[in-house]
Design an enzyme around this catalytic site. Sequence first.
Site, short mmCIF file in Angstrom:
data_model
loop_
_atom_site.label_atom_id
_atom_site.label_comp_id
_atom_site.label_asym_id
_atom_site.label_seq_id
_atom_site.Cartn_x
_atom_site.Cartn_y
_atom_site.Cartn_z
N LYS A 196 -8.86 -39.03 22.98
CA LYS A 196 -8.45 -40.39 23.35
C LYS A 196 -8.74 -40.57 24.83
O LYS A 196 -8.15 -39.90 25.68
CB LYS A 196 -6.97 -40.61 23.06
CG LYS A 196 -6.50 -42.02 23.40
CD LYS A 196 -5.04 -42.21 23.06
CE LYS A 196 -4.55 -43.61 23.40
NZ LYS A 196 -3.12 -43.79 23.06
N LYS A 249 -11.37 -42.02 20.15
CA LYS A 249 -10.87 -43.35 20.48
C LYS A 249 -11.15 -43.64 21.95
O LYS A 249 -10.80 -42.82 22.80
CB LYS A 249 -9.35 -43.36 20.22
CG LYS A 249 -8.63 -44.64 20.54
CD LYS A 249 -7.14 -44.48 20.21
CE LYS A 249 -6.36 -45.75 20.46
NZ LYS A 249 -4.93 -45.57 20.12
#
Length: 324
Positions: A196, A249
């Site tokens: 992320k 992400k």
Amino acid sequence: MAFPATRLRRLRGNDTLRGLVRETELNAAHLIQPAFVVAGEDVREEVPSMPGIERFSISHLVEEAGEIAAAGIGTLMLFGVPAAKDEVGSGAYDDEGVVQMAVRALKEAHPDLVVITDVCLCEYTSHGHCGVVGDDGRVQNDLTVELLAKTAISHAEAGADAVAPSDMMDGRVSSIRYQLDEEGHAEVSILAHSAKYSSAFYGPFRDAADSTPGFGDRRGYQMDPANAAEAVREAELDLDEGADMLMVKPALPYLDVVRRVKEATGAPLAAYHVSGEYSMLKAAAANGWLDERAAALETLTSIRRAGADAIVTYYAKEAAAWLR
């Protein structure tokens, strides 16, 4: 003039031929719909920076989930927005918290719908960071991990099928897996937000979840956008700690990372087509600058082509209708 014997255009002449040789498939089974549930009664409000996306109180969320399922989407990822916040994010692990109550309602009304819950403290902390902040202004990793595991247990006890830690604390997958197994929830899977990034594309989500940091930023625990090999290390560590599925992400600025993680691990992999990516397409379409349906499906196909087995996207419900 000599012409080539091999002409790749021969298999592009019509839809049937193109379908025969298509390398990447995109269908509703590959899509996960994110949803925001808020405390309160009879709440259904659009997120201004995310056209078409709403925040729902529990009863309206249950109705929306029925429409999501009817569209062919089998999985929902749930984010909670509590009525009150504090410095330690206690609403995240409250057994009567908004997510916990929503999970119970969803599983009762739609037992076949797979419910994945976000496990992070940012929506629940008064300062907006993803964990407990110490006197030095830094997020305290190990104390935060304890609270994340507590949150995951409360979600599992409510009936969640999977938990998705998105905090980027070190060691949280191991702690969550251990606690789930110890508490009799060995069947609950972990979808780890393994890579992320500290991205500029989360802005609309922070509007929806009211989770903008009150000071500083998240670069001390989310990944540097310049790094890719580090993403593979993060993914491998999460697998070693017990993750069942990995996630990269955002998606579009990191398609190379999606490919690298998939090739390095071979593990089930999701990519999150995040709020900023979604809202850019919506804004361009609203201005008549592109064909929204064509651009959105092309975008989702590119994420699949890069190696994602599943895509978390705010377009899921719409895309499922288009694909039908």
